[in-house]
Structure formats: structure tokens, C-alpha cells
Design a protein around this motif. Structure first.
Motif, PDB file in Angstrom:
ATOM      1  N   GLN A  54       0.827  -1.211   0.000  1.00 22.83           N
ATOM      2  CA  GLN A  54       0.000   0.000   0.000  1.00 22.83           C
ATOM      3  C   GLN A  54       0.860   1.260   0.000  1.00 22.83           C
ATOM      4  O   GLN A  54       0.559   2.234  -0.706  1.00 22.83           O
ATOM      5  CB  GLN A  54      -0.925  -0.010   1.213  1.00 22.83           C
ATOM      6  N   VAL A  55       1.936   1.250   0.777  1.00 28.64           N
ATOM      7  CA  VAL A  55       2.764   2.464   0.930  1.00 28.64           C
ATOM      8  C   VAL A  55       3.795   2.595  -0.187  1.00 28.64           C
ATOM      9  O   VAL A  55       4.034   3.690  -0.707  1.00 28.64           O
ATOM     10  CB  VAL A  55       3.463   2.455   2.306  1.00 28.64           C
ATOM     11  N   CYS A  56       4.414   1.492  -0.583  1.00 28.54           N
ATOM     12  CA  CYS A  56       5.546   1.547  -1.521  1.00 28.54           C
ATOM     13  C   CYS A  56       5.164   1.242  -2.964  1.00 28.54           C
ATOM     14  O   CYS A  56       5.987   1.425  -3.870  1.00 28.54           O
ATOM     15  CB  CYS A  56       6.633   0.560  -1.086  1.00 28.54           C
ATOM     16  N   GLY A  57       3.940   0.753  -3.174  1.00 30.22           N
ATOM     17  CA  GLY A  57       3.536   0.415  -4.531  1.00 30.22           C
ATOM     18  C   GLY A  57       4.389  -0.702  -5.095  1.00 30.22           C
ATOM     19  O   GLY A  57       4.644  -1.708  -4.435  1.00 30.22           O
ATOM     20  N   GLU A  58       4.877  -0.517  -6.319  1.00 29.91           N
ATOM     21  CA  GLU A  58       5.685  -1.555  -6.970  1.00 29.91           C
ATOM     22  C   GLU A  58       7.166  -1.444  -6.614  1.00 29.91           C
ATOM     23  O   GLU A  58       7.978  -2.268  -7.057  1.00 29.91           O
ATOM     24  CB  GLU A  58       5.520  -1.455  -8.485  1.00 29.91           C
ATOM     25  N   TYR A  59       7.533  -0.441  -5.844  1.00 31.03           N
ATOM     26  CA  TYR A  59       8.947  -0.194  -5.549  1.00 31.03           C
ATOM     27  C   TYR A  59       9.359  -0.830  -4.224  1.00 31.03           C
ATOM     28  O   TYR A  59       8.521  -1.113  -3.357  1.00 31.03           O
ATOM     29  CB  TYR A  59       9.222   1.310  -5.510  1.00 31.03           C
ATOM     30  N   LEU A  60      10.673  -0.991  -4.050  1.00 32.26           N
ATOM     31  CA  LEU A  60      11.198  -1.456  -2.773  1.00 32.26           C
ATOM     32  C   LEU A  60      11.104  -0.319  -1.755  1.00 32.26           C
ATOM     33  O   LEU A  60      11.206   0.862  -2.122  1.00 32.26           O
ATOM     34  CB  LEU A  60      12.661  -1.890  -2.924  1.00 32.26           C
ATOM     35  N   PRO A  61      10.937  -0.650  -0.487  1.00 36.41           N
ATOM     36  CA  PRO A  61      10.874   0.404   0.535  1.00 36.41           C
ATOM     37  C   PRO A  61      12.201   1.143   0.658  1.00 36.41           C
ATOM     38  O   PRO A  61      13.276   0.564   0.451  1.00 36.41           O
ATOM     39  CB  PRO A  61      10.547  -0.366   1.819  1.00 36.41           C
TER      40      PRO A  61
END
Length: 497
Positions: A336-343
């Protein structure tokens, strides 16, 4: 007849002196003359000394005093007593242990096991230059992400090469974690499959598993160490594991000496140190900035860096394999927060549940249950008891993190205990300090926290971790040693779409 009488009186006097306790010494079980309580300590717990001391505190109180050999050892097992001890500067020394002397050329060197002005000078120098190189700062995040992506690729390849997606996770995090630190120390990184580096990591792991903080803090005369293999093995001294690490560091220093970079050209910690050493030797031939001190400092950083953070990541993964619903909830927040990207570190404040999971893993599975042993530099007071000068102070952080008087059901893995009622904010408890407190708290805590967060959060977002088929759940029982390590384990590792 008279010589025999005198000898008998002398022996009786030695025995009485050996078993005599100072006035107002903390309560605790008495042992035997000369050896103290050493033969009986394992009767409380045969595997883990910190658990033995915790059980002893339930009988004698949170501040327990025993003698191991002729050395007074004070076990501290409650939040109030541990905090008081950590903030008492009279207890901020380090014991002159045989282990640290053996690994540091027979001298008190490095930054972890020294004290006084020497410690202050070298800790200040080390921290100043490591910070300039990105230690604990977000400026090093790009390098962290590079190491993390290499680790992810390695794990994906291992998963794809097995029909059941089973990956062996023993020691898999060490190279990545240590490369981050080694780039600051020596300006280079190692390939994940570098055989020489793997040998050094194995030697470092075996060294940390060879003893425990209590036995390792007992001072033993050099004459006894040099002539008694049994004593060396008992306290966990294995020189053959120390020497290859020292040789590797010395070769790295020699390479830096050849480049001879000036202060303006320095690119790593060894460069800065060599410039300072040359400068000081020109002004003062008795400077404490020496080649041996540089080796000892790098050894401290190398050992702690390879052991602690990678161990925390390993334990966190085990907890999440054993608690699948927690893993799923953590993945939902990360998606939810990072979408498709790594945190990234910028996401951290928006990931309260993830942060709570990581905190709970550290609470349940301490890497350093005793931290580094402390030492009374002079007679002082602790919780109303007199602590004599020369006492070794064992601060049981694990007892604080698992205190059932504060933590509800401390044996249960429950991230929500670190969150407010609606789960939107992390609550920082004053009973949660896995890196210690005060001037002697872990000097690498900021780098360790950032690395632990980035690696664990990214791995959980990238993969689903499940128990390996036809095998028991990975164990939370740690491997014993100067620190506690996670046991090697295999897991099903499935890339998430």
C-alpha cells in the motif's frame, strides 16, 4: 613443625580471603575457594548463561553478586537496575579479559573493549570519520540498495533452481551487510561468492560461537593461557580464528600504504587513520595511533558488523515464517505504501506496522543479551548495594526485553504491543533498548537500524517466506556464543508478483 604450621595458617587465610565478601555486596550463591561459583553456574541453565542469571535473579533479586574465580561478577536483570547501571559512569569500564587481550596483541586496543581517555579519543575519531563517510546517514542508502538488489537476485536464482523453491538461508545476509560497512572502512566491496571473504566470515562466525560473555570476561594469567589448552577452550579463546582476520586487515592496510593518499584524497576510514597516524607520530612518538590500534579497531567493526545486523535479519525472517498472518499483514502495508517499488528510508515513518514487526523480532530474539560486559572502575553503588572496584557487570538486556512484569505475554510474538490503539503510530517504550543506553551504547546503532529496516522490509515485500516442506519450523533457539546467532534453516522463498 613451625614451617608446616605457618603454611597451614597461610592456606587457611587464603581460603577465608577467597570466600569472604565485601560489606554490602549484592546477595547471591556462594561458591568454592579460588574457583568461586564457576562449577555451579550451568546448573541454573546448561545452555544459556543469560537465562541462568535470570533464574538466579528470581531467587536472589535483580542485582545478584557471585564470584567466578577470584573475580566479582554482578548480574543485573531488571529494567530499573539495568538503566541505573548503564547511566553510572563508574560502571562504564571494560574488563581486562583474556579474550580481548589475545585478539589485540596482548594490549587493551580497539574501541569496544577499552576505557578512559584512550576510549574517548579513539571513539571520537572513529565516529567522526565514519559519519563523514555516510555512517548512519541516508547518503549511504544508494549503496545499501545496491547490496540489497544483489542479495535479492541471488535469492531469486536460488529459488528458481529448486523445484520446491527451497532456499538455504544460513549466513546468506552476512556478505551484503558487511559490504556496506567495508566500503566505508576500506573503500571496496566483495563479490558474494568470493572464497577468501567467505573464509573470513566463517572464521568470524566460529570465533563468536566459541565462548560466551561470562566465561570470556574471566581474567586468566598469560602463563596459564599459553600452557593450558583446556583453559583456552573453556573461555572460548581460539587464536587460529583471530589470526586470519588480522592478517587480512593488515594486507588491506598495506595496500592503502602503497597508495599513500593525502588527507584531501582520503576515501575511506583506513586512509583517514593512516594520515592521522603519520601526523601524530611526527609530533609525538608515543601516540596511541598505531598500526596495531588500527587493526584492533577494524577488527571490532568487522566482527560486530558481520554478526549483529545479519543475525537480526535472520531472526526476523524466522519469526515471520512462524507467524504467516503477521507476514501477510506486513506485506499488505508495504504494498500500500511503496507500490511496486522497494521500501526506502523515506517510507519508514509511513510503515508503522513494519517497524513494529522489526521491533518485536528484536525484543523476542536478542542478539546480544548481555551487550558488552561493563567493569567497575572504582567502588560504587547500584540499587543500594556496594559494587567493588574491579567487578565485571553483566547487564541482562534479554531479561528486560522479556520481563513478564512489563510485557504482557512476553513469549508471544505480538507487533501490536509497539503500536497505539488504532495501529497508526509506533510507541517507543522505555523498556525497549536492544542497543543499550548511555555513553556505552552500541556505536553502530544508527547504521544497524537502517540496514535492518531496509533489508528485512525489502525481502518481505519481494518474497513470500514459507516453511520448507517435510521439515520442522525453523528454530528460534539461538546458537550460543559471545553473541547469539540464528540457526541455519531452509525455507520456501517465492517471488511475489
Amino acid at each position: 613443625m613451625i614451617p608446616e604450621i605457618c603454611l597451614t595458617i597461610l592456606l587457611i587465610g587464603l581460603v577465608i580471603n577467597a570466600v569472604k565478601r565485601p560489606r554490602n555486596f549484592p546477595p547471591g550463591p556462594r561458591g568454592l575457594p579460588l574457583v568461586g561459583y564457576l562449577p555451579f553456574l550451568s546448573s541454573w541453565d546448561p545452555n544459556y548463561p543469560h537465562k541462568a542469571m535470570k533464574k538466579m535473579s528470581e531467587v536472589y533479586g535483580p542485582v545478584t553478586g557471585i564470584y567466578l574465580g577470584l573475580t566479582p561478577v554482578i548480574s543485573v536483570c531488571s529494567h530499573e537496575a539495568v538503566k541505573e547501571a548503564l547511566l553510572n559512569e563508574d560502571l562504564n569500564g571494560r574488563p581486562h579479559s583474556s579474550i580481548t587481550l589475545a585478539r589485540n596483541f596482548g594490549e587493551q586496543l580497539g574501541i569496544m573493549f577499552v576505557m578512559g581517555q584512550f576510549w574517548q579519543e579513539h571513539r571520537r575519531f572513529t565516529m567522526r570519520h565514519l559519519r563523514d563517510l555516510g555512517f548512519g546517514k541516508t547518503s549511504i542508502e544508494d549503496q545499501m540498495m545496491g547490496e540489497l538488489k544483489d542479495l535479492i537476485t541471488d535469492m531469486e536464482n536460488s529459488s528458481q533452481s529448486d523445484a520446491q523453491r527451497v532456499v538455504d538461508l544460513k549466513g546468506i545476509f552476512q556478505v551484503s551487510v558487511l559490504n556496506i560497512l567495508w566500503a566505508m572502512i576500506a573503500g571496496k566491496r566483495f563479490r558474494r561468492n568470493d572464497p577468501k571473504f567467505q573464509e573470513l566470515l566463517t572464521a568470524n562466525e566460529q570465533f563468536f560461537r566459541a565462548g560466551d560473555p561470562i566465561r570470556g570476561s574471566i581474567p586468566v594469567p598469560s602463563l596459564v593461557l599459553n600452557h593450558s589448552r583446556i583453559v583456552r577452550e573453556f573461555i572460548g579463546l581460539k587464536r587460529e580464528l583471530i589470526e586470519p582476520i588480522q592478517k587480512f586487515i593488515q594486507n588491506t592496510i598495506d595496500d592503502h600504504q602503497l597508495t599513500n593518499r593525502s588527507a584531501d584524497e582520503a576515501t575511506d576510514f583506513i586512509d583517514f587513520y593512516l594520515n592521522e597516524m603519520r601526523k601524530q607520530k611526527a609530533e609525538n612518538p608515543f601516540t596511541t595511533f598505531t598500526n596495531n590500534q588500527l587493526i584492533a579497531t577494524v577488527t571490532d567493526l568487522f566482527g560486530a558488523g558481520a554478526e549483529s545486523t545479519s543475525g537480526s535479519i535472520g531472526f526476523a525472517i524466522i519469526h515471520l515464517i512462524r507467524n504467516q498472518e503477521v507476514q501477510l499483514k506486513m506485506q499488505m502495508e508495504l504494498d500500500q505504501v511503496c507500490g511496486e517499488y522497494l521500501p526506502t528510508l523515506n517510507h519508514r515513518s509511513s510503515l508503522p506496522y513494519t517497524e513494529a514487526v522489526l521491533m518485536e523480532a528484536q525484543r523476542c530474539s536478542s542478539i546480544a543479551p548481555y551487550a558488552v560486559p561493563h567493569y567497575a572502575v572504582k567502588d560504587t553503588q547500584l540499587q543500594g548495594y556496594t559494587i567493588p572496584k574491579g567487578s565485571v557487570i553483566m547487564l541482562n538486556l534479554d531479561a528486560v526485553l522479556l520481563d513478564d512484569g512489563y510485557w504482557k505475554k512476553p513469549e508471544v510474538f505480538l507487533p501490536e504491543r509497539h503500536l497505539n490503539e488504532d495501529g497508526t503510530k509506533v510507541i517507543k517504550s522505555d523498556h525497549f533498548y536492544p542497543f543499550g543506553l548511555g555513553k556505552r551504547m552500541c556505536l553502530g546503532d544508527s547504521l544497524a537500524k537502517n540496514t535492518y529496516f531496509l533489508f528485512t522490509a525489502a525481502l518481505i515485500k519481494q518474497f513470500r517466506f514459507e516453511p520448507a516442506p517435510n521439515e520442522p519450523l525453523p528454530s528460534l533457539d539461538p546458537t550460543n556464543g559471545f553473541t547469539l546467532g540464528y540457526r541455519g534453516f531452509k525455507a520456501v522463498v517465492v517471488p511475489r508478483s
